[in-house]
Design an enzyme around this catalytic site. Structure first.
Site, PDB file in Angstrom:
ATOM      1  N   GLY A   1      12.853  -2.861   1.294  1.00 59.50           N
ATOM      2  CA  GLY A   1      14.158  -3.062   0.675  1.00 59.50           C
ATOM      3  C   GLY A   1      14.235  -4.165  -0.363  1.00 59.50           C
ATOM      4  O   GLY A   1      15.306  -4.434  -0.890  1.00 59.50           O
TER       5      GLY A   1
ATOM      6  N   ARG B   1       8.355   1.043  -3.225  1.00 58.21           N
ATOM      7  CA  ARG B   1       8.926   1.952  -4.234  1.00 58.21           C
ATOM      8  C   ARG B   1       9.077   1.325  -5.613  1.00 58.21           C
ATOM      9  O   ARG B   1       8.820   2.019  -6.602  1.00 58.21           O
ATOM     10  CB  ARG B   1      10.264   2.492  -3.736  1.00 58.21           C
ATOM     11  CG  ARG B   1      10.113   3.377  -2.510  1.00 58.21           C
ATOM     12  CD  ARG B   1      11.473   3.835  -2.037  1.00 58.21           C
ATOM     13  NE  ARG B   1      11.408   4.586  -0.794  1.00 58.21           N
ATOM     14  CZ  ARG B   1      11.386   4.044   0.419  1.00 58.21           C
ATOM     15  NH1 ARG B   1      11.400   2.727   0.560  1.00 58.21           N
ATOM     16  NH2 ARG B   1      11.342   4.802   1.492  1.00 58.21           N
TER      17      ARG B   1
ATOM     18  N   HIS C   1       8.371  -0.015   7.105  1.00 61.31           N
ATOM     19  CA  HIS C   1       7.722   1.026   6.306  1.00 61.31           C
ATOM     20  C   HIS C   1       8.709   1.594   5.270  1.00 61.31           C
ATOM     21  O   HIS C   1       8.675   2.780   4.936  1.00 61.31           O
ATOM     22  CB  HIS C   1       7.213   2.147   7.223  1.00 61.31           C
ATOM     23  CG  HIS C   1       5.928   2.790   6.769  1.00 61.31           C
ATOM     24  ND1 HIS C   1       4.714   2.550   7.350  1.00 61.31           N
ATOM     25  CD2 HIS C   1       5.674   3.664   5.770  1.00 61.31           C
ATOM     26  CE1 HIS C   1       3.773   3.265   6.757  1.00 61.31           C
ATOM     27  NE2 HIS C   1       4.318   3.946   5.779  1.00 61.31           N
TER      28      HIS C   1
ATOM     29  N   THR D   1      -2.078  -1.079   9.360  1.00 58.53           N
ATOM     30  CA  THR D   1      -0.704  -0.592   9.511  1.00 58.53           C
ATOM     31  C   THR D   1      -0.551   0.046  10.884  1.00 58.53           C
ATOM     32  O   THR D   1      -1.300   0.962  11.230  1.00 58.53           O
ATOM     33  CB  THR D   1      -0.369   0.424   8.401  1.00 58.53           C
ATOM     34  OG1 THR D   1      -0.504  -0.250   7.145  1.00 58.53           O
ATOM     35  CG2 THR D   1       1.054   0.946   8.535  1.00 58.53           C
TER      36      THR D   1
ATOM     37  N   PRO E   1       0.834  -1.203   0.000  1.00 58.15           N
ATOM     38  CA  PRO E   1       0.000   0.000   0.000  1.00 58.15           C
ATOM     39  C   PRO E   1       0.870   1.254   0.000  1.00 58.15           C
ATOM     40  O   PRO E   1       1.839   1.335   0.748  1.00 58.15           O
ATOM     41  CB  PRO E   1      -0.757  -0.110   1.329  1.00 58.15           C
ATOM     42  CG  PRO E   1       0.129  -0.933   2.215  1.00 58.15           C
ATOM     43  CD  PRO E   1       0.826  -1.900   1.299  1.00 58.15           C
TER      44      PRO E   1
ATOM     45  N   LYS F   1       0.486  -4.854   9.791  1.00 55.08           N
ATOM     46  CA  LYS F   1       1.671  -4.463   9.022  1.00 55.08           C
ATOM     47  C   LYS F   1       2.544  -3.501   9.826  1.00 55.08           C
ATOM     48  O   LYS F   1       2.034  -2.528  10.392  1.00 55.08           O
ATOM     49  CB  LYS F   1       1.233  -3.779   7.729  1.00 55.08           C
ATOM     50  CG  LYS F   1       2.373  -3.166   6.910  1.00 55.08           C
ATOM     51  CD  LYS F   1       1.874  -2.694   5.556  1.00 55.08           C
ATOM     52  CE  LYS F   1       2.961  -2.082   4.707  1.00 55.08           C
ATOM     53  NZ  LYS F   1       3.278  -0.701   5.041  1.00 55.08           N
TER      54      LYS F   1
ATOM     55  N   GLN G   1      -5.629  -1.512   2.895  1.00 53.36           N
ATOM     56  CA  GLN G   1      -4.818  -1.114   4.064  1.00 53.36           C
ATOM     57  C   GLN G   1      -5.522  -0.018   4.846  1.00 53.36           C
ATOM     58  O   GLN G   1      -6.004   0.957   4.274  1.00 53.36           O
ATOM     59  CB  GLN G   1      -3.446  -0.623   3.593  1.00 53.36           C
ATOM     60  CG  GLN G   1      -2.546  -0.098   4.713  1.00 53.36           C
ATOM     61  CD  GLN G   1      -2.671   1.411   4.919  1.00 53.36           C
ATOM     62  OE1 GLN G   1      -2.923   2.143   3.974  1.00 53.36           O
ATOM     63  NE2 GLN G   1      -2.515   1.859   6.156  1.00 53.36           N
TER      64      GLN G   1
ATOM     65  N   ARG H   1      14.378  -5.586  -3.726  1.00 54.62           N
ATOM     66  CA  ARG H   1      14.660  -5.018  -5.055  1.00 54.62           C
ATOM     67  C   ARG H   1      14.988  -6.057  -6.103  1.00 54.62           C
ATOM     68  O   ARG H   1      14.945  -5.765  -7.291  1.00 54.62           O
ATOM     69  CB  ARG H   1      15.843  -4.038  -4.969  1.00 54.62           C
ATOM     70  CG  ARG H   1      15.617  -2.858  -4.042  1.00 54.62           C
ATOM     71  CD  ARG H   1      14.581  -1.897  -4.614  1.00 54.62           C
ATOM     72  NE  ARG H   1      14.352  -0.786  -3.711  1.00 54.62           N
ATOM     73  CZ  ARG H   1      13.400  -0.760  -2.766  1.00 54.62           C
ATOM     74  NH1 ARG H   1      12.594  -1.795  -2.601  1.00 54.62           N
ATOM     75  NH2 ARG H   1      13.259   0.302  -1.992  1.00 54.62           N
TER      76      ARG H   1
ATOM     77  N   ASP I   1       8.237  -6.783   3.923  1.00 49.01           N
ATOM     78  CA  ASP I   1       8.632  -5.774   2.937  1.00 49.01           C
ATOM     79  C   ASP I   1       9.728  -4.903   3.518  1.00 49.01           C
ATOM     80  O   ASP I   1      10.148  -5.088   4.657  1.00 49.01           O
ATOM     81  CB  ASP I   1       7.434  -4.957   2.413  1.00 49.01           C
ATOM     82  CG  ASP I   1       6.920  -3.916   3.397  1.00 49.01           C
ATOM     83  OD1 ASP I   1       7.648  -3.469   4.313  1.00 49.01           O
ATOM     84  OD2 ASP I   1       5.745  -3.516   3.231  1.00 49.01           O
TER      85      ASP I   1
HETATM   86  C1  FMN Z   1       5.396   6.784  -1.361  1.00 51.48           C
HETATM   87  C2  FMN Z   1       5.063   5.753  -0.316  1.00 51.48           C
HETATM   88  C3  FMN Z   1       3.858   5.833   0.356  1.00 51.48           C
HETATM   89  C4  FMN Z   1       3.518   4.871   1.308  1.00 51.48           C
HETATM   90  N1  FMN Z   1       2.293   4.934   1.906  1.00 51.48           N
HETATM   91  C5  FMN Z   1       1.930   3.935   2.752  1.00 51.48           C
HETATM   92  C6  FMN Z   1       0.619   3.910   3.292  1.00 51.48           C
HETATM   93  O1  FMN Z   1      -0.198   4.791   3.011  1.00 51.48           O
HETATM   94  N2  FMN Z   1       0.298   2.905   4.136  1.00 51.48           N
HETATM   95  C7  FMN Z   1       1.195   1.898   4.457  1.00 51.48           C
HETATM   96  O2  FMN Z   1       0.863   0.997   5.205  1.00 51.48           O
HETATM   97  N3  FMN Z   1       2.434   1.910   3.949  1.00 51.48           N
HETATM   98  C8  FMN Z   1       2.820   2.888   3.100  1.00 51.48           C
HETATM   99  N4  FMN Z   1       4.073   2.872   2.564  1.00 51.48           N
HETATM  100  C9  FMN Z   1       5.010   1.789   2.933  1.00 51.48           C
HETATM  101  C10 FMN Z   1       4.861   0.593   1.991  1.00 51.48           C
HETATM  102  O3  FMN Z   1       3.636  -0.047   2.156  1.00 51.48           O
HETATM  103  C11 FMN Z   1       5.965  -0.432   2.230  1.00 51.48           C
HETATM  104  O4  FMN Z   1       5.962  -0.821   3.574  1.00 51.48           O
HETATM  105  C12 FMN Z   1       7.364   0.064   1.874  1.00 51.48           C
HETATM  106  O5  FMN Z   1       7.328   0.916   0.745  1.00 51.48           O
HETATM  107  C13 FMN Z   1       8.254  -1.131   1.590  1.00 51.48           C
HETATM  108  O6  FMN Z   1       9.556  -0.743   1.347  1.00 51.48           O
HETATM  109  P1  FMN Z   1      10.173  -0.552  -0.117  1.00 51.48           P
HETATM  110  O7  FMN Z   1       9.654   0.747  -0.622  1.00 51.48           O
HETATM  111  O8  FMN Z   1      11.633  -0.532   0.164  1.00 51.48           O
HETATM  112  O9  FMN Z   1       9.736  -1.721  -0.970  1.00 51.48           O
HETATM  113  C14 FMN Z   1       4.440   3.821   1.616  1.00 51.48           C
HETATM  114  C15 FMN Z   1       5.646   3.758   0.933  1.00 51.48           C
HETATM  115  C16 FMN Z   1       5.976   4.698  -0.021  1.00 51.48           C
HETATM  116  C17 FMN Z   1       7.283   4.567  -0.753  1.00 51.48           C
END
Ligand code: FMN
Length: 375
Positions: A297, A319, A264, A147, A69, A240, A119, A299, A295
């Site tokens: 990191g 990301r 996160h 979350t 999400p 989460k 979420q 890649r 989640d």
């Molecule tokens: C731009 C952005 C917005 C996010 N918004 C939320 C969100 O609204 N709710 C949530 O549970 N996690 C949010 N996340 C965290 C992601 O769900 C996830 O845990 C995280 O991006 C995983 O790491 P990664 O970016 O290295 O894959 C967000 C992440 C990013 C990059």
């Protein structure tokens, strides 16, 4: 894909997606932790056919990668969650629509049906939470993801410096830089104002407000809220953002069916443990009583293989799918999923496994781990 996204997006948007909290120590550590884990391949094992499918809550995923999400994906590309959901479903997986998403939850399910998850962030007002959960249930979301690592928003200094607001409106200094991205502006013009599509934050519809001042979070929430949600939500319930065995125990005691081990993506508490390092203790404590995902990191296909070997059923990416979305809309997200799929397949063959089920902790060893040094 990230490099393309960086070129395509105005700096303020790229940094919102790319950035982490404070010194971004955890953001970097998330990569370093995967890189510090090495694989122990086994050879002369027939691997001529390989299968990377898995099941999560009884549903088959063609590949163990789910879209995490994320708030405001339409900033990356005007089609946002719709494009991502189409790419996900076409590739045998699904998205997790965020409370802070930029597409109405009913519209997403109607236009791109799939076993999507929803979420939830908790507001202080129960009535608001209840209304949101009931909408998600009525729309047909398969699972609810609570979350819990955002009692307050982490200090994302890139956003603070740029004056990132919701609804999105760049300050004059930033507007000049935004103007250098005409293709993105054309999409933005098509999308209309980009804000939270699933709720009206009081006062923000008219007036852009700093992200960290918004109130869709509840620092007073405790385990009672989780028990209450368990009563309310009929499908699988995931928590989460956990990083400890103690919290995993509590979540299960309150009725959670799944845990997403996550920091996160380094956007909340800076200096916290990485998910891949926290995973083994949580897997050991849970002992099969809940499904464990991870989640932060991820890649590469080899990262996915490491996480599965250490006990995750599947992983989520944040990301990477936003970068894909920025780079090429639906096709960009599909490309990211396909690249991961190819890499997972290659990694499976090279470690000597035909399926994810054959992976276990014996396939992974930490570089410089004490055992190794002693040997
Ligand atoms: C731009 C952005 C917005 C996010 N918004 C939320 C969100 O609204 N709710 C949530 O549970 N996690 C949010 N996340 C965290 C992601 O769900 C996830 O845990 C995280 O991006 C995983 O790491 P990664 O970016 O290295 O894959 C967000 C992440 C990013 C990059």
């Amino acid at each position: 894909v990230r490099a393309i996204a960086k070129r395509r997006l105005p700096r303020i948007v790229f940094d919102f997606i790319d950035g982490g909290a404070e010194d971004e120590v955890t953001l970097r550590a998330n990569r370093a932790a995967f890189e510090a884990l090495t694989l122990r391949p086994r050879y002369l094992r027939p691997v001529e056919t390989r299968d990377q499918s898995t099941t999560v809550f009884g549903r088959r995923l063609e590949s163990p990668v789910i879209l995490a999400p994320t708030g405001l994906p339409r900033l990356a590309h005007w089609e946002g969650e719709r494009a991502a959901a189409r790419a996900a479903v076409a590739n045998g997986t699904h998205v997790t629509l965020a409370t802070g998403g930029s597409t109405r939850l009913e519209d997403l399910m109607e236009e791109t049906p799939g076993p999507h998850w929803f979420q939830l962030y908790l507001w202080p007002e129960r009535a608001r939470n209840e209304a949101m959960v009931k909408r998600a249930q009525a729309a047909g979301y398969r699972a609810l993801v609570l979350t819990v690592d955002v009692p307050v928003l982490g200090r994302r200094e890139r956003d603070l410096r740029h004056g990132f607001t919701v609804p999105f409106r760049p300050r004059l200094g930033m507007a000049l830089e935004v103007a250098r991205h005409p293709r993105w502006i054309a999409g933005y013009a098509r999308a209309g104002p980009i804000g939270f599509a699933n709720f009206d934050e009081p006062g923000t519809r008219q007036r852009p407000t700093a992200h960290h001042k918004l109130t869709h979070r509840n620092p007073a929430a405790g385990l009672d809220e989780l028990r209450w949600l368990r009563e309310l939500w009929e499908g699988p319930l995931l928590v989460k953002g956990l990083l400890t065995a103690e919290d995993a125990e509590d979540a299960i005691a309150c009725g959670a069916d799944g845990i997403i081990v996550s920091n996160h993506g380094g956007r909340q508490l800076d200096g916290v443990q990485t998910s891949i390092d926290a995973l083994p203790q949580i897997v050991a404590a849970v002992g099969g009583r809940a499904e464990i995902l991870l989640d932060s990191g991820v890649r590469r296909g080899t990262d996915v293989v490491k996480a599965i070997a250490l006990g995750a059923r599947a992983v989520l990416i944040g990301r990477p799918w936003l970068w894909g979305l920025a780079a090429g809309g639906e096709a960009g997200v599909a490309r990211v999923l396909q690249l991961l799929r190819i890499e997972i397949d290659t990694a499976l063959a090279l470690v000597g496994c035909r399926s994810l089920g054959e992976l276990d902790a014996s396939y992974v060893v930490r570089t410089g781990a004490v055992e190794n040094v002693r040997n």
